[in-house]
Each structure stands twice: as structure tokens, then as C-alpha cells.
Design an enzyme around this catalytic site. Sequence first.
Site, PDB file in Angstrom:
ATOM      1  N   PHE A   3       0.864  -1.175   0.000  1.00 47.65           N
ATOM      2  CA  PHE A   3       0.000   0.000   0.000  1.00 47.65           C
ATOM      3  C   PHE A   3       0.905   1.231   0.000  1.00 47.65           C
ATOM      4  O   PHE A   3       2.116   1.115   0.214  1.00 47.65           O
ATOM      5  CB  PHE A   3      -0.907  -0.002   1.244  1.00 47.65           C
ATOM      6  CG  PHE A   3      -2.291  -0.552   1.020  1.00 47.65           C
ATOM      7  CD1 PHE A   3      -2.481  -1.815   0.506  1.00 47.65           C
ATOM      8  CD2 PHE A   3      -3.417   0.200   1.341  1.00 47.65           C
ATOM      9  CE1 PHE A   3      -3.758  -2.327   0.308  1.00 47.65           C
ATOM     10  CE2 PHE A   3      -4.698  -0.295   1.149  1.00 47.65           C
ATOM     11  CZ  PHE A   3      -4.875  -1.554   0.634  1.00 47.65           C
ATOM     12  N   GLN A 117      -7.849  13.402   4.673  1.00 42.81           N
ATOM     13  CA  GLN A 117      -7.129  12.635   3.648  1.00 42.81           C
ATOM     14  C   GLN A 117      -7.902  12.580   2.332  1.00 42.81           C
ATOM     15  O   GLN A 117      -9.087  12.250   2.325  1.00 42.81           O
ATOM     16  CB  GLN A 117      -6.903  11.206   4.127  1.00 42.81           C
ATOM     17  CG  GLN A 117      -6.217  10.345   3.073  1.00 42.81           C
ATOM     18  CD  GLN A 117      -5.678   9.054   3.649  1.00 42.81           C
ATOM     19  OE1 GLN A 117      -6.389   8.066   3.718  1.00 42.81           O
ATOM     20  NE2 GLN A 117      -4.443   9.077   4.091  1.00 42.81           N
ATOM     21  N   HIS A 119      -7.820  10.532  -0.981  1.00 39.34           N
ATOM     22  CA  HIS A 119      -7.278   9.323  -1.599  1.00 39.34           C
ATOM     23  C   HIS A 119      -7.105   9.605  -3.091  1.00 39.34           C
ATOM     24  O   HIS A 119      -7.978  10.236  -3.701  1.00 39.34           O
ATOM     25  CB  HIS A 119      -8.282   8.187  -1.372  1.00 39.34           C
ATOM     26  CG  HIS A 119      -7.783   6.825  -1.715  1.00 39.34           C
ATOM     27  ND1 HIS A 119      -7.516   6.448  -3.001  1.00 39.34           N
ATOM     28  CD2 HIS A 119      -7.517   5.756  -0.936  1.00 39.34           C
ATOM     29  CE1 HIS A 119      -7.101   5.187  -3.000  1.00 39.34           C
ATOM     30  NE2 HIS A 119      -7.089   4.747  -1.757  1.00 39.34           N
ATOM     31  N   LEU A 129     -14.574   4.491  -4.203  1.00 42.20           N
ATOM     32  CA  LEU A 129     -13.133   4.227  -4.073  1.00 42.20           C
ATOM     33  C   LEU A 129     -12.640   3.146  -5.030  1.00 42.20           C
ATOM     34  O   LEU A 129     -13.242   2.080  -5.143  1.00 42.20           O
ATOM     35  CB  LEU A 129     -12.841   3.774  -2.639  1.00 42.20           C
ATOM     36  CG  LEU A 129     -11.376   3.443  -2.360  1.00 42.20           C
ATOM     37  CD1 LEU A 129     -10.546   4.706  -2.283  1.00 42.20           C
ATOM     38  CD2 LEU A 129     -11.235   2.659  -1.064  1.00 42.20           C
ATOM     39  N   GLU A 132      -6.398   1.354  -3.092  1.00 43.13           N
ATOM     40  CA  GLU A 132      -4.955   1.477  -3.314  1.00 43.13           C
ATOM     41  C   GLU A 132      -4.361   0.111  -3.690  1.00 43.13           C
ATOM     42  O   GLU A 132      -3.294   0.022  -4.294  1.00 43.13           O
ATOM     43  CB  GLU A 132      -4.314   1.972  -2.015  1.00 43.13           C
ATOM     44  CG  GLU A 132      -2.982   2.627  -2.182  1.00 43.13           C
ATOM     45  CD  GLU A 132      -2.635   3.456  -0.949  1.00 43.13           C
ATOM     46  OE1 GLU A 132      -2.563   2.887   0.151  1.00 43.13           O
ATOM     47  OE2 GLU A 132      -2.451   4.667  -1.089  1.00 43.13           O
ATOM     48  N   ARG A 163      -0.494   8.662   0.237  1.00 44.22           N
ATOM     49  CA  ARG A 163      -1.664   9.187  -0.484  1.00 44.22           C
ATOM     50  C   ARG A 163      -1.597  10.691  -0.703  1.00 44.22           C
ATOM     51  O   ARG A 163      -1.990  11.184  -1.759  1.00 44.22           O
ATOM     52  CB  ARG A 163      -2.933   8.845   0.301  1.00 44.22           C
ATOM     53  CG  ARG A 163      -3.220   7.382   0.239  1.00 44.22           C
ATOM     54  CD  ARG A 163      -4.370   6.985   1.117  1.00 44.22           C
ATOM     55  NE  ARG A 163      -4.513   5.538   1.017  1.00 44.22           N
ATOM     56  CZ  ARG A 163      -5.348   4.823   1.738  1.00 44.22           C
ATOM     57  NH1 ARG A 163      -6.132   5.400   2.627  1.00 44.22           N
ATOM     58  NH2 ARG A 163      -5.411   3.518   1.577  1.00 44.22           N
ATOM     59  N   HIS A 232     -11.455  10.841   1.791  1.00 49.77           N
ATOM     60  CA  HIS A 232     -11.460   9.426   2.166  1.00 49.77           C
ATOM     61  C   HIS A 232     -11.297   9.158   3.661  1.00 49.77           C
ATOM     62  O   HIS A 232     -11.662   8.089   4.146  1.00 49.77           O
ATOM     63  CB  HIS A 232     -10.342   8.714   1.401  1.00 49.77           C
ATOM     64  CG  HIS A 232     -10.293   7.241   1.631  1.00 49.77           C
ATOM     65  ND1 HIS A 232     -11.338   6.405   1.295  1.00 49.77           N
ATOM     66  CD2 HIS A 232      -9.341   6.447   2.175  1.00 49.77           C
ATOM     67  CE1 HIS A 232     -11.017   5.161   1.611  1.00 49.77           C
ATOM     68  NE2 HIS A 232      -9.817   5.161   2.164  1.00 49.77           N
ATOM     69  N   ARG A 267      -2.787   9.412   7.420  1.00 48.39           N
ATOM     70  CA  ARG A 267      -2.878   7.971   7.680  1.00 48.39           C
ATOM     71  C   ARG A 267      -2.352   7.164   6.493  1.00 48.39           C
ATOM     72  O   ARG A 267      -2.584   7.526   5.338  1.00 48.39           O
ATOM     73  CB  ARG A 267      -4.347   7.598   7.911  1.00 48.39           C
ATOM     74  CG  ARG A 267      -4.595   6.120   7.985  1.00 48.39           C
ATOM     75  CD  ARG A 267      -6.045   5.812   8.265  1.00 48.39           C
ATOM     76  NE  ARG A 267      -6.904   5.913   7.112  1.00 48.39           N
ATOM     77  CZ  ARG A 267      -7.232   4.895   6.311  1.00 48.39           C
ATOM     78  NH1 ARG A 267      -6.738   3.695   6.524  1.00 48.39           N
ATOM     79  NH2 ARG A 267      -8.047   5.080   5.294  1.00 48.39           N
TER      80      ARG A 267
END
Length: 453
Positions: A3, A117, A119, A129, A132, A163, A232, A267
Site C-alpha cells: 500500500f 485525507q 485518496h 473508491l 490502493e 496518499r 477518504h 494515515r
Amino acid sequence: RNFGGYSFARATYAQDKVGFYEMQTLYDTCQKFDNIEFYNEWFVTSIIHDGQRFCGITAIELSSGNFYSFKAKALIIATGGAGRLYSFSTYALASTPDGLDMAFRAGMALKDMEFVQFHPTGILPSGILITEGARGEGGYLLNKDGERFMKRYAPSKLELASRDVVSRAMMTEISEGRGFKHETGVDCLKLDLRHLGKELIIRKLPAIREISLKFSGVDPSNEPIDVRPVCHYMMGGIHTNIDGATEIQGVWAAGEVACNSVHGANRLGANSTAECLVWGKITGELAANYILDGKPPPPFPLHLVATEEKRIYDGIFRGTGSVNPYEVRQELSEIMNEKAYVFRNERDLAEGLKKVRELRQKSWKHVDDKANEYNTNFTNVMELDSMFRVAEVILVGAIERKESRGAHARTDYPDRDDKNFLHHTLAYYDTKEPILKTHPVTITKYKPVERKY
Ligand SMILES: Cc1cc2nc3c(=O)[nH]c(=O)nc-3n(C[C@H](O)[C@H](O)[C@H](O)COP(=O)(O)OP(=O)(O)OC[C@H]3O[C@@H](n4cnc5c(N)ncnc54)[C@H](O)[C@@H]3O)c2cc1C
């Protein structure tokens, strides 16, 4: 699986449906215990305490529309993130900030809410989504020149930089004219999975294939997917200590609604459900022990139940107004998307705050549907009420943080400024506007360093 931002492939996974399997397992496990009572389809509206200790909550039973108060000894707030504050979002429609706002109104601080965040890969036009994991399996991002542009921004990690780095690279490509135009007119880039082959896509990324086919009409084994950065995750949340304890005795917070600061300002993928597991256990044990300690509960402040009843029934349910709250909600989330997105600056943020405050003054506090049972019109307007307060907290925090750190990127202050801003932002409720304070960052083993990929 790899990731973004990892130094080795450490994410365990179940195809590309990890959350689905986690929720099934959790629910199945809960079914084994007779002493777990579910209150399905209840809407909690407020937290009651005596200024120091927790006393209970108020909630509406959606099937009857009845309003109740619960006396209780301990509370763990686990109401999740609030990504529906943004119009382009991966979150479920119910992910509004009513849990955050409940704690805020009850006097608990919201911490670091400016760190949102984005994404890199929300599919167009919906924002659903594209995990990832698609890049973890080897997917590329391409600009309109067919270039794998991440090599210019993160030569070693490429598409698997963290990200925030990938999202900023994408927005830079777009603003410098190397993006694509989606048929809806929105700027985007392409996520190319074709080289992975149909067999691997079906075996390891079946949900991505299904989402692309159903929501974009694209088979990723034949065609790249149109994507752009999408809201996200919220790194911020209810201010807790490392054990998940809030500022009110008897109240803990766990999961995305909490900010124990494990994620810092950005994160990494797959760390959220890990956080839910770890702090679910920590707060669960602490809350259980607190109850078993058997201290007599404080007297229940009934007048606060009456105040809450007045707030929601007189203020919202019986409110009179002519402005459509659904249009207001859409406008609010568009302002957030436009003014407090991947790149921010003073002018946009101040303008966003002004627009949010003006919008809030409109007469949207009314509920046309007067039914008792499953009155989603009522809950939607209550959600909107909470969205205004929490949107304001995000914007004032982002204005005040005149530096760039993690997911908070200011074009007018592009560098991290540890001298002036190595602290948490705390926002406390006030009837006029949020009161901002700072809180020291605890640094233990890992010193803050510049991230280079
Ligand atoms: C599309 C998507 C994919 C993701 N994938 C990953 C991943 O692969 N790995 C990872 O680590 N993280 C992932 N995340 C992030 C992660 O899923 C979330 O951060 C995490 O699930 C949050 O869990 P939670 O229990 O804190 O909150 P939630 O799962 O959001 O649960 C909150 C619950 O509280 C309820 N609630 C809220 N308000 C009220 C109220 N007023 N009254 C009563 N109930 C209320 C809600 O209905 C909901 O059931 C993903 C997020 C999204 C959106």
C-alpha cells in the site's frame, strides 16, 4: 499486499473486499454473546454529563420516532468519520459528523480536524473508491501525454508514495494542463490496470472490476479508469489520550471518530481498521473496568434532556423555513470540496468559511415530512446541522495552520514549520464560533523528518 508509503508489503487482505469480511466477522462474533444488546436503527442526538462525569445519552428510535434518554455509566463513541462533508467522497451517505458534533457540543475538543485525507483514486463521476490495492498490484497512473508522471514526484515509490503525495502530484498534473476531461467536465487522470491482465483482475480485484463496469461503464482489463483525488479519511477527531479517554470521565472514543493521533497528519492505507481493532480493545477493557469499579453514577441532569428535546424538536422538527435543506447540504459539501481540498490557501479557506457561514444563516431548519416512523427527512436535517459546525472547525483549523504538514498542503506556506506549528489544534464549542487552542505533540521514538520517496 503493498500500500502507499509502506517500506514492505504488510497489508493483509481478502481480495479487494477487506472491510466486508471484517464487518461480517465482527457481526458474527457479536452474535455469539447473549449479553450484547443491539439498538439497531436508533439515532443518538446528544451526550449527557454533569460537567465532569458521563451520565447518559439521548436518542431517537427511528422505527417509532420516540425520543428517549438512557442513563449509563460509560460510553465509547464509535460513530466513524464524516467524509460526507465533501461532495466528492468515498464514504457512505450516513458518514456525517453527528457523532463528532455531539462530543463537540458536549464540551469535548475536536483535534486536528484540518487534516483530511484525499485518496488519489476516486472513480468518476461518483467518487466510489478504487482501492490502493489496485496500485499495490501494479496499476499505473497516466497523464494525457501517456506518461507515468509519478516518476517525477516520487522516483522510488512511484504510485505507491503516500496518499497525500500522490494526490498532490495528480492535482499538479491537472493544474499544469496534463489532465484529462471526464465527460462530466471534471478534470481527472487515468488509472491503468490493463497490463495486469484479466485473470489477475478477476482473481484479486473483483470489486474494482465490478465498480468500474457498473459505475463507469469501463472494463479495467480493456480500458484505463478515470480517477481524481477524493475525500477518504479524517485524521482528526475527538481529542483523546493514548488510551482513547476523552476529557469527560466515563467517555472514550475509538475508531475514525477518535483522534488519539496514531495517524499523525496523514494515515497510511490499511491502518484504520487496525486502529479500530486496537483501540476497540483498549477502550472496551477500560470502560468495562470503569463500570466494574462500581462508583455510584452522578445524579442524572434531567434538565439537559429537556434542553436537547427543545433543540431538536422546536429548533429543527418544528422549525419553519423555506430553503431546501438538501440543496443546502449539497452546496455546503461543494464549498468544502472547492475551498478545502488537496491544495489550500488563505484566500480560498477564508472565502470558504465566509460562504459556509452565510449558507448557515439561510432558513433550512425545517422538516416537511411529519411522519413518526423512519423520518429520514428529520435525521437528514439534524445531520446538516452538525455538518455546519464541523465544517467550520475544519476551515478555521486549516486557516490557522499556516504551514504544510501531511495531508494539509498550503500553497501559500509550502513548508513544514516545526518552530511554530509542531502542535495539535484543539477546537472547543462556543455559540459564536469555535475556540481554538493548541496541544503539545508527544514525540517519542520517531522524530519528525522530511518524507522523501
Ligand atoms: C470505501 C472505503 C474503503 C476503506 N478501506 C479501508 C481499508 O482497506 N483499510 C483500512 O484500514 N481502512 C479503510 N477505510 C477506512 C475505514 O474503513 C474506516 O476508517 C473505518 O471503517 C471506521 O470505522 P468506525 O467503526 O470508526 O466507523 P464506521 O465504520 O463509520 O461506523 C460508525 C457507525 O456509527 C453509526 N453512527 C454514526 N452516527 C450515529 C448516531 N448519531 N447515532 C447512531 N449511530 C450512529 C454509523 O451508522 C455507523 O454504523 C476505508 C474507508 C472507506 C470509506
